[in-house]
Every structure is written in structure tokens, then in C-alpha cells.
Design a protein around this motif. Sequence first.
Motif, PDB file in Angstrom:
ATOM      1  N   ALA A  94       0.570  -1.154  -0.041  1.00 14.94           N
ATOM      2  CA  ALA A  94       0.048   0.011   0.266  1.00 14.94           C
ATOM      3  C   ALA A  94       0.763   1.210   0.138  1.00 14.94           C
ATOM      4  N   SER A  98       0.519   4.394  -2.656  1.00 17.13           N
ATOM      5  CA  SER A  98       0.293   5.841  -2.338  1.00 17.13           C
ATOM      6  C   SER A  98       1.279   6.620  -2.569  1.00 17.13           C
ATOM      7  N   PHE A 282      -4.223   4.336   3.026  1.00 13.44           N
ATOM      8  CA  PHE A 282      -2.857   3.414   2.650  1.00 13.44           C
ATOM      9  C   PHE A 282      -2.282   3.005   3.992  1.00 13.44           C
ATOM     10  N   LYS A 286      -4.986  -1.703   4.084  1.00 14.09           N
ATOM     11  CA  LYS A 286      -4.735  -1.993   2.607  1.00 14.09           C
ATOM     12  C   LYS A 286      -3.837  -2.871   2.141  1.00 14.09           C
ATOM     13  N   SER A 287      -2.657  -3.080   2.752  1.00 10.10           N
ATOM     14  CA  SER A 287      -1.560  -4.034   2.133  1.00 10.10           C
ATOM     15  C   SER A 287      -2.314  -5.430   2.601  1.00 10.10           C
TER      16      SER A 287
END
Length: 379
Positions: A94, A98, A282, A286-287
Motif C-alpha cells: 500500500a 500511495s 493506505f 490496505k496491504s
Amino acid sequence: MTKMYPRDNNHNPVIVTGFGGKDGQRRELTMPARYAINAILVVLFVFGGNLLVGEGLISRYQTVVFEQIGVYVLMTVSLNIVTGYLGQLPLGHAGFMSIGGYACAIFIIRMMPLFGLDAQSMASGSTPAVILFVVGLLFGGICAALMGVVIGIPALRLRGDYLAIITLGFAEIIRVVLVNIDSALGFKLTGGASGLTGIPAYTGYLNTAIVVSLAIFAIHTLMKSRHGRAILAIRDNEIAAEASGVNTTYYKTLAFVVSAFFAGIAGGLYAGCIGVMAPAKFGFMKSIEVLVMVVLGGMGSMLGSVVSATVLTVLPEALRAFADYRMVVYAVVLIIVMIFRPQGFMGTYDFSLTGVVEKLMNGSLPWKRESAEEVDVDA
């Protein structure tokens, strides 16, 4: 050792060198024919979908969902390079998204006056808008790739849990920098914690479909090349690969940088899709969300990444009728799939349209298997 060979019409043993040509030879498509078939499929998907959007058969809401599917497909396929093909476990994807999103959005916003464009004309599809869109995406991807070099060289000396921790730490550093860089610079750049607003809606179905198709083609070509085989060799046995002359440091860094580049491209598309870039979007989750898509689709399967990203993007939208319970249902579906299909939707399988065509050419479909008798022949 005993081998089994089919008989011909005269009941004589025949050694078959292919899958069903009359002369015993396997018929294969030439490379130009392979590219032509895949190109036709992509054109039908891209321009057929764009025609439906233009005719109003797909609503604006559905178009946005399709755009987000494209973003997450690109994120999942790019992460699969490091996770599925290289066999590492990064948790900072993420962060690259970003960087690419912010870089692309800031570049386009600052360059629009030089191109004589405004927010409305950016979505018009004019030549200057297309040029600025392409250059902005590449700028975002390159910024993410450069950060991938900075992070990848020291991080890839580690593996497993240690690599996951250090990449997670770098992603958090990126998020904190995005929040505080405005105060350090003394002027507005990223918008701080409130985020970057005023991003023109330059992302549409057509350009998203084209970018995602080109990205998948590039990644597929990379993995079928000698560079891809070196990456796969490192995943299978890094010590043996190094002993065979593979520069493991170079190829691990290459995979990490290419993954970061396409994550940056996805971030650029995402910025134009939602119109606001905020550091809170982010974070760690998100990851994890993208990693779940990779695992659910099948680590090392590009088709699995596409399928899982599509399903997990559409599923929350389809469950909106359940209101507060939709995320519970979403989680239950994930648990059920991982219990009964732990290798993911596709495992390591990758669909090949040209492979299907070659089977049709050779008559080797399951329902047309020859019932030839087999005879034992001593080797």
C-alpha cells in the motif's frame, strides 16, 4: 521399464509425438498467431465494455466499480510478482500505491495549466489530456519504483517474517511522511492528514482497461522470459539458484522494483477514480487486503489474482443490502474458501486461450479422447 503406446488402425504400436495430429505431430500456433488471438480478446474486452458504457447500458456507479476492479487487479498481480513468483512476504504494498497515487495526482494537477487543461477537459479524452494522463501515470510508477529500490536493496537481505516486518515499517514511514511533509516544506503539497483534494476525474473505463491489459501483458512476458525463470528458481531454492550462477540479489531487487512500479501505476488510477488521496486510505489494512486477494486467488497464478481481485471487489458492493452485517458475511466467505480451497481459487493454474485453441487443433479435448488400445512394449 515398461512403456505404454497406442495402436494404429492395423493394431501396430505407434509412438505418438504430439496430441493428435493425423501425422502424429502436435500442431502448435506460431508466435504471431498467439499474439493475434490474445490481442483480439483484449480488444473485444476493452472496446466492447467501452461501447456498453457509452450506450448507457452500464451506470456510472457500475463504471466506478469496474474501475476499482481494474485498480485492485493491477495491485494483486503486481504483488503476486514478489509473493507468488519470488516467494517473499512483503507487507508494504500500500505504501507504493500511495506514492504512485500522490505523485501522479500532484503531477497532473500542477501540469494542467501548462497543457491548457482544466478538471473537466481532463476527462474529455483529448490528445493533450491523454498525453498528460500517460506521463502522469509513468511518473507515479517511476517514483514508486525508485522507492522500491531504496527499500528493496536492504529489505531483501531478509526473508520471511523479518521481511514482512521491515516492509511494514517502511510503509508506515511513508504514511507518516505524507501526513507531515507539508509542514516541513512550508507549502501545501500532499494536503497533510486531510488529504489531497481537487484531483480531476481522469480515470475512466477505457483507459483503466487499456492500462491493466498492458500491465498484465508486460508482467506475463517478464515471467515467461529468462528473467522470470530466474525469479522462479530463487523461489524454489535460492541456494541452488545462486550456485547455478543466478544473481539472486539482482533478480530479487528486480522483482521488487517491478512490483512497486505497477503498484504506483495502480495508485495513479486510484487517485483519478476516487478524486481524493488521504494517507489514512493506505494503512496496514490496505496491504493486508491486497495480500488476501493474492492468497485467495492462488500464489503464482495470474488468472487467480484477476479472479480474486474481481470477486473481493464486487462482493462488498453486492452485500450492501446487508448493511452492517456485510463485512461479517464477507469474512465468513473468506474463511469458507480458505478451509475448503487452501491453495486458492486457481492454485498455480494459469488459463491460456492459445492453449485451448491448440487443443481444438489437435482434437485433444476431454470428450474426444481416442479409445485406442494400449500395448506393453519393453524398453
